[in-house]
Design a protein around this motif. Structure first.
Motif, short mmCIF file in Angstrom:
data_model
loop_
_atom_site.label_atom_id
_atom_site.label_comp_id
_atom_site.label_asym_id
_atom_site.label_seq_id
_atom_site.Cartn_x
_atom_site.Cartn_y
_atom_site.Cartn_z
N ILE A 1 0.36 -6.75 13.79
CA ILE A 1 1.29 -6.67 12.85
C ILE A 1 1.31 -5.27 11.94
CG2 ILE A 1 0.43 -8.30 11.27
CD1 ILE A 1 3.07 -9.60 11.07
N HIS A 2 -0.06 -5.13 11.82
CA HIS A 2 -0.19 -4.04 10.87
C HIS A 2 0.11 -2.74 11.43
CE1 HIS A 2 -2.75 -0.99 8.63
NE2 HIS A 2 -2.39 -1.83 7.57
N LYS A 3 -0.35 -2.65 12.60
CA LYS A 3 0.40 -1.35 13.44
C LYS A 3 1.85 -1.34 13.46
CE LYS A 3 -3.48 -0.32 16.60
NZ LYS A 3 -4.10 -0.67 17.85
N ASP A 4 2.56 -2.43 13.78
CA ASP A 4 3.93 -2.55 13.77
C ASP A 4 4.33 -1.96 12.17
OD1 ASP A 4 5.03 -2.46 16.25
OD2 ASP A 4 4.63 -4.90 16.42
N VAL B 1 -8.12 -3.22 4.83
CA VAL B 1 -7.36 -4.36 4.09
C VAL B 1 -7.83 -5.75 4.50
CG1 VAL B 1 -4.95 -5.43 4.11
CG2 VAL B 1 -5.15 -2.74 4.50
N THR B 2 -8.63 -5.43 5.85
CA THR B 2 -9.03 -6.74 6.39
C THR B 2 -10.35 -7.24 5.46
OG1 THR B 2 -8.26 -6.13 8.47
CG2 THR B 2 -10.08 -8.01 8.36
N TYR C 1 -0.88 -10.97 4.93
CA TYR C 1 -1.46 -10.12 4.25
C TYR C 1 -1.50 -8.54 4.67
CZ TYR C 1 -4.85 -8.83 0.25
OH TYR C 1 -5.57 -8.29 -0.82
N VAL C 2 -1.81 -8.38 5.74
CA VAL C 2 -1.91 -7.04 6.35
C VAL C 2 -0.46 -6.70 6.49
CG1 VAL C 2 -4.12 -7.23 7.26
CG2 VAL C 2 -2.07 -7.75 8.73
N MET C 3 0.34 -7.59 6.69
CA MET C 3 1.91 -6.96 7.04
C MET C 3 2.31 -6.52 5.64
SD MET C 3 5.03 -9.87 7.98
CE MET C 3 4.85 -10.61 6.70
N LYS D 1 4.22 -10.75 -5.27
CA LYS D 1 2.78 -10.62 -5.61
C LYS D 1 2.04 -9.68 -4.48
CE LYS D 1 1.87 -15.19 -7.64
NZ LYS D 1 1.58 -16.59 -7.37
N ASN D 2 2.57 -9.53 -3.46
CA ASN D 2 2.03 -8.51 -2.36
C ASN D 2 2.94 -7.29 -2.24
OD1 ASN D 2 -0.72 -9.63 -1.07
ND2 ASN D 2 0.51 -11.42 -1.43
#
Lengths: 645, 645
Positions: free
Chosen positions: B447-450, B495-496, B479-481, B157-158
């Motif tokens: 986690i989004h940066k990684d 995204v946030t 979600y951001v991952m 879904k994501n």
């Protein structure tokens, strides 16, 4: 926090689906309930704290009889059945015992009470076998896949077990939906044969997912072998009609022609061995290629008084030729090693039983009474005369009148049974095909349907096929709900079923709605609407006026404030005006004012089609339009003769 | 009203599931939308009646890269992809374009806007390929079926595409649930390896339904080939054969279980018989599990536990691993098995081989598992050039595993040079560290940066080792991952914003501000003991946190009704955090009794509310992390650290 562990036995897709549905419904009931799932190869009495779902040693396996066993104590135990379909039925029954109801096909018919489920709430004990073996619904009406899928989902939820996919593909049903015939607001949309053909495959998938018993085909065997697979052909000069086919047409009045101008109404010359060979060969091949079909309905052409009058054919009744064809088919199937069950119909001209030819292998067959001419004013088994004392009308080829009186129909049926006593019998009936539209309250039609379904055994019927629109739950789904309850349990009480239904649909106002709709039914009087009795115009006017007053009063007291509570109320909301417009139309006919009739017909048509966005899953607008227009004309065709209403 | 005609291309079960999901969600958006469904074997671009769903020549088939293509105008067109899984992802993407959001695993994470859909609304155009090839979540924590199923369902879904079931039999995880580790008030329930085998079988079905990349096993090759699946509780266990004992790693001159745990015990890898047994087991597994796409071949868990026998000491553990992998590859090739094998660069194995090369690097994925890393900054954000770092020497069983990212990356680069393999990373953002960021805003940023920076380090995939329930207070990190993997150019703030708006509607900004402030006040660098502030600074912050929560509660921000789960979780979260802040306050004082009492209260509150929170908060993992972290707080004399503020 309560954890329920669903332990699936084996890998059968229907059992998997039963587990999925259990999980979905339990979570919908109590979203905080925690559900674990596991799979075991077999029931294991040493594993505790789980609900096993699947076949088990506690229910003898049976392909046809859907015995179910539910033995759940404090959230652990077993949900089982005699076959995979029955396991699914048992899963739904478990949920019914917890308070779920399926009032009509479609998501909005699903009633799931919100409650906290602790282990103590999960105590259900049921061991039952349905009263009727085949509990089947046939495709009819203007439909598309969503409507059919809604129906296929609903069937096992209410304990029914079979679906009848008429024809080779649902061409005419789907095409009618896209044609938007009679709909003043919509243009016809393009429609492709291949679409309907593919939809057949989609239906098969949905049927297989639930392991439903599948009845298939019906009419058409008189044209398939000659290459006409879907639509009837009406142009005699069409190149599709081969000379071979044309020479096989029934001879009527000395000519071999298209009867009523259509191939599907045209019988063949069944005394011609080549015709029978061709039909048999095609059918055997079809059975070989479609092993998933449980019962093939093998019916000759539709229509009546259309049998071949050639010298050879006249030597026997059509029913005798039919027996000859069936014996040929049985032989072909046996030779091919196929055990497909074949159903043959007692229908129009074929009401008159054979005189000469016996079935050689009755075990192969299901005899199928299709009493299309019957009245629905009383149940099939409610006799005013002993059918066995009735002298059957003589058979006069192609000049037959078809009985409306159920006693005569049963007399014919009994004669057939005497001819083939070994054959099991089912009935394909039409309560929800056209007659239900004559009962806008749906309570009288539900009562007759329930009565017929609880009394099948009295007439030695082993099954019931409801030939019906897929969308017939307006204003309520009571007729279908009562039918399903009766097919499962012949001792079910109509009043109890009604109370159950109305409470689930309308909560604390259930009883009030029940009275309201019963009064609507009484005032419209379906027996009058179906022309079973005549009455004075003045009485009709008074009754229709009473409908107006009743609807206005109930609308204010109940409907208006509840219209957004759930879809059952929403449907009742639009149905209020529908009743008044229907009553006005009847009044117009009673007043014999042609211009008023025309105007009101237009207004009514526009009204119910304007609701289609809201009601398409519960009302087949096309069929409704067709039926009420045709029937009301008939009702007032003759001057009334009595005032005895 | 128009009728949406969905045409499934082909009969693949994932494409079928995609169509079912498409119809299900569209009906949730608009329950009155009529949806027809059919199927065809191929896409017909010239036929403009349908919304086609399935593989087509619009996208070249690629089993691994989930390129998606959506071209839908006025409800007709195509949703397609490079493989069946991609089709499912594309369907969810289509729904996302219509406004659906899937903000956390579980049904209450579905945010579906209700509205009437016209044909014009169904106009979407997307053609994308995800930035990261393997986007995987790994089983951890104490999940039972429902929790894992929620995650498996959420993955496509994501836009994520794989799932990793650890061990041959993943009994550890559900067993933790049933034994109620850390929960003093619950009685352990029995749970067997047969039960967990059945649990895994159900999960396998869910993965197959979605054609997700199936990543399997990992640790375990050191014991399950010897018949040991479950915990060995005593030395008398009959499974501990003399033969098996003779294969255990020799440490300090003794061959026995390392730290008493079979799963932490390495074997004597220089022994050819040991290698034969474990590689045979891996080949057998691969043969019996063709559904597995990626086989993770990890040795024993734990560190400083490698065999010290004379033969083993001749090479580093990494060299022995290379030998095992070469032997495994040879056998797999001989059997014609093309399964991809992944091996971890993990603890002692961070030190790369010196002697043995991989013979067939194309067979393998090199898998960095930086379990010792800090989560204070992204992996790629390097303060020193890794190539300039002198690696610490390898001293067998006396290693200190580096936590600074520069050294870890320096090791990783050496491995890259040595093997030339494709690389993926197995990381732990959501395994324990996320619990230390109470507002989930800081960990989300990281986690989004990684996730968006993977390609900078040549990673083609990411496996998130995490409890299945980790959306407390929000699902923002997951979600951001997912969005970071899909699009490396995605902007965190966008995204946030999307997340908070979906979860909290018009109060999105307010909630974001509140959670950001909570994250700041609790300062995870302090909680994880990276900085040691003075007591006064801690006291001020905890008091500020309590005030913030109280004021927010008093302002009635949280609606705890059933329909607003995101708010409900915020409410519970506030209650947790108040207790937690009080605990930290007490930790700063030398009152052990009061501290222990407060800790007990927090734990009791935690387990008492599991019924409400189990789908968003893994009870076991949270308790484990908090127990560990709390004991570390103030372990050192606090300093006046100005950075803390």
């Amino acid at each position: 926090m309560t954890t329920v562990t669903i332990a699936k036995i084996g890998s059968h897709p229907t059992v998997s689906y039963a587990c999925d549905e259990l999980r979905r419904l339990l979570k919908a009931m109590d979203r905080r309930l925690l559900i674990d799932e596991r799979k075991y190869s077999a029931y294991d009495e040493n594993v505790n704290n789980v609900i096993f779902v699947g076949l088990s040693p506690f229910v003898s396996e049976s392909e046809l009889d859907d015995e179910i066993l539910i033995d759940i104590n404090d959230g652990q135990g077993l949900i089982s059945g005699a076959n995979h379909r029955a396991v699914l039925i048992a899963a739904y029954r478990f949920m019914r015992e917890l308070g779920c109801r399926w009032l009509r096909p479609g998501d909005d018919g699903e009633i799931i009470p919100k409650r906290t489920l602790d282990k103590a709430a999960l105590n259900v004990s049921v061991r039952e076998t349905p009263s009727t073996r085949y509990r089947c619904i046939a495709i009819e009406g203007a439909s598309m896949f969503e409507h059919v899928k809604n129906m296929l989902e609903w069937i096992p939820r209410v304990g029914m077990n079979a679906y009848y996919t008429q024809k080779l593909a649902p061409m005419s049903f789907f095409r009618t939906w896209y044609s938007h015939r009679y709909n003043p607001f919509k243009e016809a949309e393009p429609f492709e044969y291949s679409f309907a053909e593919a939809s057949n495959e989609r239906m098969e998938e949905e049927i297989a997912k639930r392991s439903l018993c599948r009845f298939a085909v019906g009419h058409g065997w008189t044209q398939f072998p000659y290459g006409i697979m879907y639509d009837s052909v009406s142009d005699i000069n069409s190149t599709i009609l081969t000379e071979e086919y044309k020479s096989a047409f029934a001879e009527i009045n000395g000519e071999r022609i298209l009867f009523n101008g259509k191939t599907n109404f045209t019988q063949l010359c069944y005394s011609n061995p080549e015709v029978r060979r061709k039909m048999t060969e095609f059918t055997v091949n079809f059975c070989r290629e479609n092993p998933n079909i449980n019962v093939i309905r093998y019916i000759l052409a539709d229509g009546m008084n259309n049998y071949c009058e050639c010298e050879n054919c006249r030597t026997m009744r059509p029913a005798d030729w039919y027996m000859t064809l069936l014996n040929d088919l049985d032989e072909g199937l046996t030779k091919a090693g196929l055990d497909t069950k074949i159903s043959f119909v007692i229908y129009v001209d074929l009401l008159w039983p054979p005189e000469k030819i016996k079935l050689k292998n009755p075990d192969r067959f299901l005899m199928n009474l299709s009493p299309s001419s019957r009245t629905f004013t009383r149940p099939l088994s409610q006799h005013r005369r002993d059918p066995d004392t009735i002298e059957l009308p003589p058979y006069v080829q192609n000049k037959l009148d078809f009985p409306r009186d159920v006693d005569v129909i049963i007399a014919f049926y009994n004669a057939w049974r005497r001819w083939i006593p070994e054959c099991k019998c089912v009935t394909l009936d039409y309560h929800l095909m056209w007659d239900h539209y004559l009962d806008p309250g749906y309570t009288e039609c539900a009562r007759i349907l329930h009565a017929d379904c609880t009394r099948l055994e009295r007439l030695a019927f082993d099954g019931f096929i409801s030939c019906q629109e897929q969308r017939c739950a307006y204003p309520t789904g009571l007729p279908m709900f009562a039918m399903a309850a009766a097919l499962w349990d012949k001792s079910s009480k109509f009043e109890d079923v009604c109370a159950d239904y109305y409470e689930a649909a309308f909560g604390k106002d259930g009883e009030a709605v029940s009275k309201y709709l019963s009064e609507i039914s009484r005032l419209f009087d379906p027996s009058f609407m179906r022309n079973d009795h005549k009455e004075a115009h003045i009485d009709v006017m008074e009754r229709m006026d009473a409908i107006d007053a009743l609807v206005d009063s109930f609308f204010v007291s109940h409907i208006k404030k509840n219209k957004d509570v759930n879809m059952s109320w929403t449907y009742l909301y639009s149905h209020a005006k529908y009743c008044k417009m229907y009553a006005e139309l009847v009044r117009c006919y009673a007043s014999e004012d042609e211009s008023a009739i025309e105007a009101q017909t237009k207004a009514f048509t526009e009204y119910h089609f304007s609701l289609e966005d809201e009601t398409h899953s519960v009302l087949d607008n096309f069929f409704f339009d067709e039926v009420y227009q045709r029937w009301i004309k008939r009702v007032f065709a003759n001057k009334p003769t009595t005032v005895d209403f | 009203m128009f009728t949406l005609r969905i045409c499934r291309i082909g009969s693949h079960k994932t494409v079928n599931f995609a169509v079912v999901e498409l119809a299900r969600y569209l009906k949730k958006i608009d329950s009155r939308l009529p949806i027809d469904r059919t199927l065809r074997q191929g896409y017909d671009e010239d036929n403009s009646l349908y919304l086609y769903v399935g593989l087509s020549d619009k996208v070249a088939y690629n089993k691994h890269k989930d390129e998606i293509f959506i071209d839908v105008n006025n409800g007709v067109g195509i949703i397609t992809a490079a493989n069946e899984r991609g089709v499912l992802i594309a369907v969810y993407r289509f729904l996302r374009e219509l406004g659906c959001r899937f903000i956390r695993p579980g049904e209450d994470g579905d945010i579906i806007p209700k509205r009437r859909l016209t044909a014009a609304d169904l106009t979407v155009s997307v053609h994308e390929t995800p930035s990261v090839k393997d986007r995987i979540i790994c089983i951890e924590g104490c999940p039972i079926y429902e929790h894992v199923q929620n995650v498996i369902d959420w993955i496509p879904k994501n836009g994520m595409n794989g799932y990793y079931i650890q061990y041959n039999n993943p009994i550890f995880y559900p067993e933790r649930w049933y034994t109620h580790t850390y929960d003093e008030h619950s009685v352990p329930e029995p749970y067997s390896s047969e039960d967990s085998a059945g649990y895994k079988a159900m999960l396998d079905e869910e993965l197959a339904k979605r054609s997700l990349v199936y990543y399997a096993v990992g640790h375990g090759w050191t014991h399950f080939p010897f018949g040991i699946e479950t915990v060995v509780k005593s030395e008398d266990d009959p499974r501990l054969t003399e033969e098996y004992k003779s294969y255990l790693a020799e440490i300090n001159g003794v061959r026995g279980f390392y730290q008493g745990a079979h799963f932490k015990t390495q074997l004597c890898y220089s022994n050819p018989k040991v290698r034969e047994i474990i590689t045979d087991a891996a080949v057998k597994y691969a043969k019996e599990h063709p559904e597995v796409d990626l086989l993770r071949f990890a040795l024993g868990d734990g560190f400083n536990n490698y065999c010290e026998c004379e033969s083993c000491r001749k090479m580093r553990p990494a060299d022995h691993l290379m030998i095992i992998l070469n032997e495994l590859d040879e056998k797999l090739t001989r059997e014609g098995l093309d399964v991809r094998v992944s091996f971890p660069i993990y603890v002692d194995l961070i030190w790369p081989p010196e002697k043995v090369k991989l013979k067939n690097p194309a067979r393998f994925y090199q898998n960095l598992s930086p379990s010792s890393r800090t989560y204070s900054k992204p992996l790629y954000e390097l303060d020193r050039d890794p190539d300039s770092i002198e690696l610490p020497p390898y001293v067998q069983n006396k290693l200190t595993i580096p936590s600074d990212t520069e050294t870890l990356i320096a090791f990783y680069k050496k491995w890259q040079e040595w093997t030339g393999c494709e690389c993926i990373i197995y990381d732990y953002h959501l395994f324990w560290d996320h619990f230390l960021d109470v507002g989930y805003t800081e960990i989300s940023k990281l986690i989004h940066k990684d996730a968006t920076g993977l390609s900078r380090l040549n990673f083609v995939g990411y496996t998130s080792c995490q409890p299945q329930s980790c959306s407390f207070p929000t699902g923002l990190p997951m979600y951001v991952m997912a969005h970071g993997f899909w699009n490396k150019d995605s902007v965190f703030e966008d995204v946030t914003k999307e997340y908070y708006e979906a979860a909290f509607g018009e109060r999105a900004e307010e909630v974001e501000g509140y959670l950001t402030e909570l994250s700041r006040l609790f300062n995870r660098a302090f909680i994880r003991n990276d900085v040691t502030p003075c007591h006064k600074a801690v006291t001020d912050r905890m008091e500020a946190a309590i005030r913030l929560i109280d004021e927010t509660e008093a302002a009635h921000l949280w609606n705890v009704g059933d329909e607003a789960d995101s708010f409900k979780y915020l409410y519970y979260h506030g209650e947790y955090m108040k207790r937690y802040a009080k605990l930290v306050l007490l930790a700063a004082k030398p009152d052990t009794e009061a501290f222990e009492a407060a800790k007990k209260e927090l734990m009791e509150y935690h387990f008492a509310n599991q019924a409400e929170l189990h789908t968003v908060l893994d009870g076991f993992s949270w308790a484990r992390v908090y127990n560990t972290m709390l004991s570390k707080l103030f372990a050192n004399e606090p300093e006046n650290n100005p950075d803390f503020l």
